[in-house]
Write an enzyme that holds these catalytic residues in place. Structure first.
Site, PDB file in Angstrom:
ATOM      1  N   ILE A   1       0.836  -1.197   0.000  1.00 50.59           N
ATOM      2  CA  ILE A   1       0.000   0.000   0.000  1.00 50.59           C
ATOM      3  C   ILE A   1       0.870   1.246   0.000  1.00 50.59           C
ATOM      4  O   ILE A   1       2.018   1.230   0.452  1.00 50.59           O
ATOM      5  CB  ILE A   1      -0.994   0.003   1.187  1.00 50.59           C
ATOM      6  CG1 ILE A   1      -0.296  -0.284   2.511  1.00 50.59           C
ATOM      7  CG2 ILE A   1      -2.098  -1.011   0.951  1.00 50.59           C
ATOM      8  CD1 ILE A   1      -1.244  -0.352   3.696  1.00 50.59           C
ATOM      9  N   GLU A   2       0.317   2.330  -0.526  1.00 48.47           N
ATOM     10  CA  GLU A   2       1.122   3.503  -0.856  1.00 48.47           C
ATOM     11  C   GLU A   2       1.747   4.185   0.349  1.00 48.47           C
ATOM     12  O   GLU A   2       2.776   4.846   0.225  1.00 48.47           O
ATOM     13  CB  GLU A   2       0.277   4.514  -1.639  1.00 48.47           C
ATOM     14  CG  GLU A   2      -0.879   5.112  -0.880  1.00 48.47           C
ATOM     15  CD  GLU A   2      -1.785   5.922  -1.796  1.00 48.47           C
ATOM     16  OE1 GLU A   2      -1.898   7.139  -1.559  1.00 48.47           O
ATOM     17  OE2 GLU A   2      -2.384   5.350  -2.728  1.00 48.47           O
ATOM     18  N   GLN A   3       1.157   4.026   1.523  1.00 44.61           N
ATOM     19  CA  GLN A   3       1.749   4.647   2.708  1.00 44.61           C
ATOM     20  C   GLN A   3       3.038   3.948   3.134  1.00 44.61           C
ATOM     21  O   GLN A   3       3.776   4.491   3.956  1.00 44.61           O
ATOM     22  CB  GLN A   3       0.746   4.654   3.868  1.00 44.61           C
ATOM     23  CG  GLN A   3      -0.382   5.651   3.705  1.00 44.61           C
ATOM     24  CD  GLN A   3      -1.460   5.198   2.741  1.00 44.61           C
ATOM     25  OE1 GLN A   3      -1.429   4.075   2.221  1.00 44.61           O
ATOM     26  NE2 GLN A   3      -2.431   6.055   2.483  1.00 44.61           N
ATOM     27  N   GLY A   4       3.299   2.754   2.580  1.00 49.66           N
ATOM     28  CA  GLY A   4       4.597   2.125   2.803  1.00 49.66           C
ATOM     29  C   GLY A   4       4.590   0.708   3.311  1.00 49.66           C
ATOM     30  O   GLY A   4       5.628   0.043   3.289  1.00 49.66           O
TER      31      GLY A   4
END
Length: 527
Positions: free
Chosen positions: A326-329
Site C-alpha cells: 500500500i502507498e503509505q509504505g
C-alpha cells in the site's frame, strides 16, 4: 541543536508567502496540533498570510482531525498543491478547504501523490524537477486540465515536453520554506524516530526539501529522550536538518487509534482476530476480485470494496499467499480499514512512501485492486472528482502513480449509484431499487485513468460490478460475465447509454460468489 519550543512559538516561525509542506496521510502521521497553532496565530494576528501548502497525501479528515482545515481561511492560504484532500460522506458538512476551492477562493491543484513526493526529492537535490510519463493522458496532463481544480488556478504546475524524441510530463521542483513533519521521539539533538507511527510517510524527503533550500523544519513528536538513547537505525530524520521540536504527548496514532503496536510493527499480531466482510450484496464483488489473484502476487489495494479483499482471503484460509503493498509504505500484513486505512497490522516491512511509489512507478507489483466512480466508452476511469459532490472525493492520491504502469488493474464498484438497493436471494442477484445515477457514461468528468493509453501499453483491465464483469478490449468495453438473476438487456445494457460489446462466450459469474458459505477458493500460481 534544534530549539524545543511551544506550539505557538513554532507557528511564529512561519513567515508570510512561505511554501509549507505537510507530512500526513489523512489521520495517519498528521501534525494536527501544529496546524491548529498556525491557524490560531492567523486568527489572532492575521499572519502568516498567502501560504502555499504542499500535501503529498491528505492532511486530516472529517472525523476528528481537522488537518488542512485549520488553515482554510481567506488570506492565510494562497495556493494548495495536494495529492489528496480531506473527504467525507455527503451527509456531513463539506470541509472548509473544499468550500474555498469550489468558490475560487484559493488556487488549487491535484497531482499524483508519488510524483509530489519525488518533486520534494528533486527540490532537495537542486534538480529541475520530475520527468515522467505518470499522469499522461489524465486530468494532470496540460492537454486536459494540468491538475487544476478550479478556474482561478493558473495552468503552470505541469508541462508536457519533448525529450530525446519522446513526450513526457515535467513537474518542476518547488523549493520549500517550511517542512512540518511528525514523529514519535526526538532526542536532545533533534534526531527523530517513528516507532509508534504506522508509516514514516515522506518526512525525510520533505525535511530535506526545506533544509537544503534554506528553510526550516518543524517536527511534532510525542516525547523527548536524552541524547544517546535512540538507536541510529531507528532515526528517520537526523537532527542536523531539524530546527524546531514541539511535544504533543497525546497525539493519536491514527484518527481514532490512540496506540496499537501491531500497526507500528513493534509487536506481532499473532492471535489477533480481524472482522470479516459481512455477508451482503457487495461481498460477491470482493470475492470476484479475489479470483483475479495468483499465489505469490504482490497486490496493491485502494479504498472501498477492494480494501475488503484481504478479509476474503483470510476467510478462505489464503491470507499468506498474497503480499499486499500500500502507498503509505506497508508491505505484507493485514491492511486495515476505515479510519486506519493506509496502515497494516503485522507488516513485513514499512517503507517510506517515496520509495514505495518508486516501486509502483516502475510497475514492480503484479496487480492492483481499485475503486471507480465513473467509467466511459474509452475505458477511462474517474475516481478523483464529481462536480455535484466534490467534497466526498479525496482527489486522485496515489491512483495515477499506481495505474500508470501496472500490469493488471481491477476496478471495483457498483454499476449504478444514488439509491441502489440490492439483495441476494437463493443465489440470485435482485435489484430492489435501481440507482438513479449511471456510472458507465459517455465521457468521465475527470480522467483519472486513460483507457486508450492502457490499450497502447498492453495493460490488462478488468471492471467488476455487482451485476457483471467487463474487460477493456481493443474492440471496446466488453461484458464477459453476468450475475445470476440479472437480465443482460434490462439491467446491464439498459442501464447505460454506452454501446457495450458482449463477449460471444458470455459466462454466468461463479455461483459460489453468491452463497454465504465459504467458496473453498483456490488461487493458481502466477500466470
Amino acid at each position: 541543536m534544534p530549539e524545543f519550543c511551544s506550539l505557538s512559538a513554532a507557528a511564529e516561525q512561519i513567515h508570510d508567502d512561505a511554501v509549507l509542506t505537510v507530512s500526513a496521510s489523512s489521520g495517519l502521521g498528521c501534525p494536527d496540533a501544529t496546524l491548529a497553532a498556525i491557524g490560531q496565530r492567523f486568527a489572532d494576528s492575521g499572519h502568516p498570510k498567502r501560504l502555499t501548502t504542499l500535501h503529498p497525501i491528505a492532511a486530516g479528515d472529517m472525523y476528528g482531525i481537522a488537518g488542512i482545515d485549520h488553515l482554510a481561511y481567506d488570506g492565510l492560504l494562497k495556493r494548495v498543491i495536494a495529492g489528496s484532500l480531506p473527504s467525507g460522506p455527503s451527509s456531513m458538512p463539506s470541509p472548509r478547504i473544499w468550500q474555498m476551492i469550489g468558490e475560487n477562493r484559493v488556487e488549487a491543484y491535484n497531482l499524483p501523490s508519488g510524483v509530489l513526493y519525488h518533486m520534494h526529492r528533486e527540490a532537495a537535490a537542486h534538480r529541475p524537477g520530475v520527468l515522467t510519463k505518470v499522469g499522461m493522458d489524465t486530468f494532470v496532463d496540460p492537454r486536459l486540465l494540468g491538475g487544476c481544480m478550479n478556474d482561478c488556478s493558473p495552468p503552470e504546475v505541469v508541462k508536457r515536453v519533448t525529450f530525446e524524441g519522446d513526450e513526457w510530463l515535467f513537474y518542476p521542483s518547488i523549493p520549500v520554506d517550511v517542512a512540518l513533519i511528525r514523529g514519535t521521539t526526538a532526542d536532545e539533538h533533534g534526531n527523530i524516530t517513528t516507532e509508534h507511527e504506522g508509516s514514516s510517510l515522506g518526512i525525510y524527503d520533505q525535511a530535506l526539501a526545506a533544509h537544503n533550500n534554506g528553510g526550516i523544519v518543524i517536527a511534532q513528536v510525542k516525547r523527548v529522550e536524552k541524547s544517546g538513547k535512540l538507536k541510529p537505525q531507528d532515526v528517520r530524520v537526523p537532527g542536523v536538518v531539524v530546527d524546531y521540536v514541539v511535544t504533543v504527548p497525546d497525539q493519536m496514532q491514527t484518527t481514532n487509534t490512540d496506540y496499537d503496536p501491531t500497526i507500528s510493527g513493534e509487536l506481532s499480531p499473532d492471535g489477533k482476530i480481524y472482522d470479516l466482510m459481512p455477508w451482503g450484496p457487495y461481498k460477491p464483488m470482493a470475492r470476484r476480485a479475489a479470483m483475479e489473484l495468483c499465489q505469490q502476487d504482490a497486490v496493491n489495494l485502494g479504498f472501498g470494496v477492494s480494501a475488503q479483499v484481504p478479509r476474503i482471503l483470510l476467510e478462505e484460509g489464503l491470507s499468506d499467499v498474497v503480499t499486499w503493498v500500500i502507498e503509505q509504505g506497508a508491505v505484507g500484513g493485514m491492511p486495515l480499514l476505515d479510519f486506519q486505512f493506509g496502515c497494516a497490522s503485522g507488516a513485513q516491512a514499512i517503507l517510506g512512501s517515496p520509495d514505495q511509489f518508486t516501486y509502483f512507478h516502475g510497475g514492480g507489483f503484479n496487480r492492483s485492486l481499485l475503486s471507480f466512480m465513473q467509467i466511459d466508452r474509452h475505458g477511462c476511469v474517474n475516481v478523483s472528482r464529481l462536480a455535484a459532490r466534490p467534497h466526498v472525493t479525496a482527489g486522485v492520491g496515489g491512483f495515477i502513480d499506481i495505474t500508470a504502469n501496472a500490469r493488471h488493474l481491477v476496478f471495483i464498484g457498483t454499476y449504478t449509484t444514488g439509491g441502489l438497493r440490492l439483495a441476494i436471494e437463493e443465489g440470485q442477484v435482485k435489484i430492489l431499487q435501481e440507482g438513479k445515477v449511471q456510472k458507465l457514461v459517455p465521457e468521465v468528468e475527470h480522467v483519472s485513468f486513460s483507457g486508450s493509453r492502457a490499450l497502447r501499453l498492453g495493460q490488462k483491465i478488468t471492471y467488476i460490478t455487482e451485476r457483471c464483469v467487463l474487460q477493456l478490449l481493443p474492440e471496446g468495453l466488453t461484458v464477459i460475465e453476468i450475475a445470476p438473476g440479472i437480465s443482460l438487456e434490462r439491467d446491464v445494457l439498459g442501464q447505460t447509454s454506452l454501446e457495450l460489446q458482449v463477449s460471444p462466450s458470455l459466462q454466468t459469474m461463479d455461483k459460489r460468489l453468491f452463497d454465504p458459505r465459504s467458496m473453498n477458493l483456490q488461487l493458481p500460481f502466477k500466470r
